[in-house]
Scaffold this motif. Sequence first.
Motif, PDB file in Angstrom:
ATOM      1  N   ASP A   1       0.806  -1.227   0.000  1.00  0.00           N
ATOM      2  CA  ASP A   1       0.000   0.000   0.000  1.00  0.00           C
ATOM      3  C   ASP A   1       0.834   1.270   0.000  1.00  0.00           C
ATOM      4  OD1 ASP A   1      -2.818  -1.173   0.427  1.00  0.00           O
ATOM      5  OD2 ASP A   1      -1.615  -2.149   1.951  1.00  0.00           O
ATOM      6  N   GLY A   2       2.132   1.095   0.108  1.00  0.00           N
ATOM      7  CA  GLY A   2       3.002   2.276   0.086  1.00  0.00           C
ATOM      8  C   GLY A   2       2.942   3.102   1.368  1.00  0.00           C
ATOM      9  N   LEU A   3       2.508   2.486   2.492  1.00  0.00           N
ATOM     10  CA  LEU A   3       2.481   3.260   3.744  1.00  0.00           C
ATOM     11  C   LEU A   3       3.891   3.703   4.118  1.00  0.00           C
ATOM     12  CD1 LEU A   3      -0.015   1.594   6.250  1.00  0.00           C
ATOM     13  CD2 LEU A   3      -0.384   3.420   4.613  1.00  0.00           C
ATOM     14  N   ARG A   4       3.959   4.906   4.668  1.00  0.00           N
ATOM     15  CA  ARG A   4       5.264   5.455   5.092  1.00  0.00           C
ATOM     16  C   ARG A   4       5.436   5.169   6.588  1.00  0.00           C
ATOM     17  NH1 ARG A   4       4.617  11.441   3.010  1.00  0.00           N
ATOM     18  NH2 ARG A   4       6.869  11.599   3.296  1.00  0.00           N
ATOM     19  N   ILE A   5       6.459   4.388   6.900  1.00  0.00           N
ATOM     20  CA  ILE A   5       6.588   3.854   8.266  1.00  0.00           C
ATOM     21  C   ILE A   5       8.033   3.958   8.751  1.00  0.00           C
ATOM     22  CG2 ILE A   5       6.328   1.763   9.706  1.00  0.00           C
ATOM     23  CD1 ILE A   5       4.300   0.770   7.536  1.00  0.00           C
ATOM     24  N   THR A   6       8.176   4.408  10.009  1.00  0.00           N
ATOM     25  CA  THR A   6       9.474   4.325  10.688  1.00  0.00           C
ATOM     26  C   THR A   6       9.300   3.423  11.902  1.00  0.00           C
ATOM     27  OG1 THR A   6      10.100   6.558  10.019  1.00  0.00           O
ATOM     28  CG2 THR A   6      11.286   5.618  11.903  1.00  0.00           C
TER      29      THR A   6
ATOM     30  N   THR B   1      14.428   9.476  24.333  1.00  0.00           N
ATOM     31  CA  THR B   1      13.255   8.869  23.670  1.00  0.00           C
ATOM     32  C   THR B   1      12.407   9.960  23.016  1.00  0.00           C
ATOM     33  OG1 THR B   1      13.109   6.978  25.169  1.00  0.00           O
ATOM     34  CG2 THR B   1      11.076   7.652  24.130  1.00  0.00           C
ATOM     35  N   VAL B   2      12.079  10.986  23.797  1.00  0.00           N
ATOM     36  CA  VAL B   2      11.157  11.999  23.257  1.00  0.00           C
ATOM     37  C   VAL B   2      11.809  12.783  22.119  1.00  0.00           C
ATOM     38  CG1 VAL B   2       9.941  12.158  25.466  1.00  0.00           C
ATOM     39  CG2 VAL B   2      11.672  13.864  24.939  1.00  0.00           C
ATOM     40  N   ARG B   3      13.115  12.968  22.231  1.00  0.00           N
ATOM     41  CA  ARG B   3      13.848  13.702  21.185  1.00  0.00           C
ATOM     42  C   ARG B   3      13.906  12.862  19.897  1.00  0.00           C
ATOM     43  NH1 ARG B   3      15.590  17.530  18.289  1.00  0.00           N
ATOM     44  NH2 ARG B   3      17.799  17.622  17.852  1.00  0.00           N
ATOM     45  N   CYS B   4      14.127  11.545  20.053  1.00  0.00           N
ATOM     46  CA  CYS B   4      14.187  10.664  18.870  1.00  0.00           C
ATOM     47  C   CYS B   4      12.856  10.683  18.130  1.00  0.00           C
ATOM     48  CB  CYS B   4      14.488   9.224  19.288  1.00  0.00           C
ATOM     49  SG  CYS B   4      16.167   8.959  19.827  1.00  0.00           S
ATOM     50  N   ILE B   5      11.769  10.694  18.872  1.00  0.00           N
ATOM     51  CA  ILE B   5      10.463  10.671  18.215  1.00  0.00           C
ATOM     52  C   ILE B   5      10.231  11.992  17.482  1.00  0.00           C
ATOM     53  CG2 ILE B   5       7.969  10.534  18.648  1.00  0.00           C
ATOM     54  CD1 ILE B   5       8.927   8.425  20.871  1.00  0.00           C
ATOM     55  N   GLU B   6      10.655  13.068  18.115  1.00  0.00           N
ATOM     56  CA  GLU B   6      10.572  14.374  17.435  1.00  0.00           C
ATOM     57  C   GLU B   6      11.359  14.322  16.115  1.00  0.00           C
ATOM     58  OE1 GLU B   6      12.494  17.430  19.737  1.00  0.00           O
ATOM     59  OE2 GLU B   6      12.469  18.821  18.041  1.00  0.00           O
ATOM     60  N   LEU B   7      12.560  13.744  16.159  1.00  0.00           N
ATOM     61  CA  LEU B   7      13.395  13.682  14.948  1.00  0.00           C
ATOM     62  C   LEU B   7      12.771  12.771  13.889  1.00  0.00           C
ATOM     63  CD1 LEU B   7      16.902  13.443  16.642  1.00  0.00           C
ATOM     64  CD2 LEU B   7      16.049  15.342  15.227  1.00  0.00           C
ATOM     65  N   ALA B   8      12.213  11.649  14.347  1.00  0.00           N
ATOM     66  CA  ALA B   8      11.599  10.722  13.380  1.00  0.00           C
ATOM     67  C   ALA B   8      10.422  11.397  12.680  1.00  0.00           C
ATOM     68  CB  ALA B   8      11.138   9.451  14.092  1.00  0.00           C
ATOM     69  N   ILE B   9       9.625  12.155  13.443  1.00  0.00           N
ATOM     70  CA  ILE B   9       8.474  12.840  12.845  1.00  0.00           C
ATOM     71  C   ILE B   9       8.932  13.899  11.832  1.00  0.00           C
ATOM     72  CG2 ILE B   9       6.586  14.463  13.359  1.00  0.00           C
ATOM     73  CD1 ILE B   9       6.165  12.946  15.979  1.00  0.00           C
ATOM     74  N   ALA B  10      10.025  14.553  12.163  1.00  0.00           N
ATOM     75  CA  ALA B  10      10.517  15.619  11.269  1.00  0.00           C
ATOM     76  C   ALA B  10      11.126  15.071   9.981  1.00  0.00           C
ATOM     77  CB  ALA B  10      11.552  16.460  12.017  1.00  0.00           C
ATOM     78  N   HIS B  11      11.459  13.773   9.971  1.00  0.00           N
ATOM     79  CA  HIS B  11      12.137  13.190   8.799  1.00  0.00           C
ATOM     80  C   HIS B  11      11.413  11.930   8.336  1.00  0.00           C
ATOM     81  CE1 HIS B  11      15.293  15.570  10.836  1.00  0.00           C
ATOM     82  NE2 HIS B  11      15.650  15.856   9.602  1.00  0.00           N
ATOM     83  N   PRO B  12      10.218  12.072   7.775  1.00  0.00           N
ATOM     84  CA  PRO B  12       9.507  10.863   7.323  1.00  0.00           C
ATOM     85  C   PRO B  12      10.204  10.244   6.114  1.00  0.00           C
ATOM     86  CG  PRO B  12       8.325  12.865   6.684  1.00  0.00           C
ATOM     87  CD  PRO B  12       9.501  13.310   7.497  1.00  0.00           C
ATOM     88  N   PRO B  13      10.047   8.935   5.935  1.00  0.00           N
ATOM     89  CA  PRO B  13      10.588   8.335   4.721  1.00  0.00           C
ATOM     90  C   PRO B  13       9.887   8.929   3.503  1.00  0.00           C
ATOM     91  CG  PRO B  13       9.543   6.672   6.142  1.00  0.00           C
ATOM     92  CD  PRO B  13       9.317   7.998   6.775  1.00  0.00           C
ATOM     93  N   ALA B  14      10.590   8.990   2.396  1.00  0.00           N
ATOM     94  CA  ALA B  14       9.973   9.517   1.163  1.00  0.00           C
ATOM     95  C   ALA B  14       8.897   8.543   0.694  1.00  0.00           C
ATOM     96  CB  ALA B  14      11.040   9.656   0.093  1.00  0.00           C
ATOM     97  N   PRO B  15       7.874   9.040  -0.034  1.00  0.00           N
ATOM     98  CA  PRO B  15       6.897   8.099  -0.595  1.00  0.00           C
ATOM     99  C   PRO B  15       7.627   7.042  -1.426  1.00  0.00           C
ATOM    100  CG  PRO B  15       6.171  10.374  -0.900  1.00  0.00           C
ATOM    101  CD  PRO B  15       7.565  10.445  -0.369  1.00  0.00           C
ATOM    102  N   GLY B  16       7.249   5.798  -1.242  1.00  0.00           N
ATOM    103  CA  GLY B  16       7.881   4.720  -2.012  1.00  0.00           C
ATOM    104  C   GLY B  16       9.105   4.129  -1.325  1.00  0.00           C
ATOM    105  N   GLU B  17       9.625   4.800  -0.300  1.00  0.00           N
ATOM    106  CA  GLU B  17      10.794   4.262   0.415  1.00  0.00           C
ATOM    107  C   GLU B  17      10.367   3.071   1.273  1.00  0.00           C
ATOM    108  OE1 GLU B  17      12.981   7.469   2.365  1.00  0.00           O
ATOM    109  OE2 GLU B  17      13.934   6.040   3.727  1.00  0.00           O
ATOM    110  N   ARG B  18      11.274   2.099   1.453  1.00  0.00           N
ATOM    111  CA  ARG B  18      10.934   0.946   2.302  1.00  0.00           C
ATOM    112  C   ARG B  18      10.826   1.392   3.777  1.00  0.00           C
ATOM    113  NH1 ARG B  18      16.603  -2.545   2.601  1.00  0.00           N
ATOM    114  NH2 ARG B  18      17.749  -0.990   3.794  1.00  0.00           N
ATOM    115  N   VAL B  19      10.354   0.496   4.638  1.00  0.00           N
ATOM    116  CA  VAL B  19      10.218   0.824   6.062  1.00  0.00           C
ATOM    117  C   VAL B  19      11.584   1.257   6.588  1.00  0.00           C
ATOM    118  CG1 VAL B  19       9.668  -0.076   8.367  1.00  0.00           C
ATOM    119  CG2 VAL B  19       8.367  -0.869   6.364  1.00  0.00           C
ATOM    120  N   ARG B  20      11.579   2.404   7.254  1.00  0.00           N
ATOM    121  CA  ARG B  20      12.843   2.912   7.799  1.00  0.00           C
ATOM    122  C   ARG B  20      12.993   2.379   9.218  1.00  0.00           C
ATOM    123  NH1 ARG B  20      13.889   9.292   7.534  1.00  0.00           N
ATOM    124  NH2 ARG B  20      14.262   8.869   5.337  1.00  0.00           N
TER     125      ARG B  20
END
Length: 402
Positions: free
Chosen positions: A212-217, A283-302
């Motif tokens: 489905d092309g979901l963008r997931i970290t 932990t909270v900082r990592c989640i902030e960073l992950a949200i700020a850097h989503p995988p590009a559409p079509g990229e595999r699960v990061r």
Amino acid sequence: MSKRVLILGGDGFCGWPTSLHLSAQGHEVHIVDNLVRRRQDEELGVQSLTPIRPLSERLKAWQEHSGREIAFTALDIAHDYGQLRDLLAQWRPEAIVHFAEQRSAPYSMKSPRHKLYTVDNNLNATHNVLCAMVEVGLETDCHLVHLGTMGVYGYKTSRFKLPEGYQKIRLLSPDGNDSVETEILYPPDPGSIYHMTKTQDQLFFYYYNKNDGLRITDLHQGIVWGTETPETCCDERLINRFDYDGDFGTVLNRFVMQAAVGHPLTVHGTGGQTRAFIHIRDTVRCIELAIAHPPAPGERVRVFNQTTETHRIRDLARLIHELTGAPIDFVDNPRKEQDENELKVENQGLQNLGLAPITLSAGLLAEVSEVAARYRHRCDLTKIPARSRWRPQTASCPPERD
Ligand code: NAD
Ligand code: USQ
């Protein structure tokens, strides 16, 4: 950039400080939680060492303190699929952070009922989120950030660093005359029913990303220690939970708290187990960073290994002993795990995005000790021993395989 962020499991140990942190960063935050963790405390006859307030009071205190509102929907994401789907359709989050699983390995091993509950809750929770994201058309507009665990890799000594999710391999043809190089998810090796649910989550992510092309970290997090973040300690009504009991308490916080109440440090077996750790502020900082850097559409699960350091359990006990004088008790290990292992972990991914790791320091330990000492009168000493066994005491137990 401010985003609409849905936090599944936002009343829990990691979810609450993350909700506050993201709200303080300017994100629009909406918590979903069925408050089952509070009911598990009742089931186990124990309470967080810190006096956590009802969620409604927490949210009111945050609004008074920060002027910012956090919305809340009470919902069991594992069983109320329709409500979850409708919430996603109406609110259309740009990021979903998924903490909402049963996260204790000992709790998952307590009895057949606890095994069944953990599998039912965790697998349905994760699958419902993925299925609903597709049903309401959030394939590309939304990014799912999941809290996974370092435990998916298993804790076997390896000559190589554990990679961030994917392993390069050479596949041999059946006759051995040909081979091809490829990359696969690192072979899962769970050490409890809880950890097994996390290895299965990985397959759900792989499939929904491919189909489905979901963008997931997927954040493979180590053992979290510490309790407070800048946001939770600015008002006692915002205090974070501090689990110390034999089921939900994790090892380093348990040692600090045991020292504070004059209980010997409960090292399982030889204490030769080496594990990955991260402080709650990271932990909270990592989640902030992950949200700020989503995988590009079509990229595999990061996949990122969300961990900043590794330690051997008996070394942690020695450290706490040196700081506090608490005696160390090497107790019979209720788990089935390797007595001794080395652990090397690749963890550059989040640092490349800007994480400056907080590592174990006497200062931070003193802060946790101070919290433990302040609330030690709330401790029930009978809840400290870890009583959940991986195999019945009577069963003959083959040794852990290498
Ligand atoms: P927690 O138990 O304190 O919080 C989980 C929250 O999710 C609770 O508030 C609970 O009520 C809620 N929840 C559970 N099932 C739900 C459901 N079906 N519907 C709605 N809400 C539900 O756990 P935590 O320590 O905050 O861990 C959060 C996540 O991080 C977990 O997925 C865990 O596997 C992962 N993790 C935690 C640690 C750690 O050391 N605490 C380490 C690595 C990974
Ligand atoms: N241990 C002791 N004494 C104790 C408690 C634990 O020696 O009093 C030992 C355990 O036997 C184990 C190690 O310490 O070898 C870690 O135990 P833990 O309870 O701190 O952590 P664990 O069960 O692995 O689970 C915790 C979280 C879980 C998360 C996991 C990350 O509860 O949600 O996924 O840490 S990881 O360990 O990297 O898989």
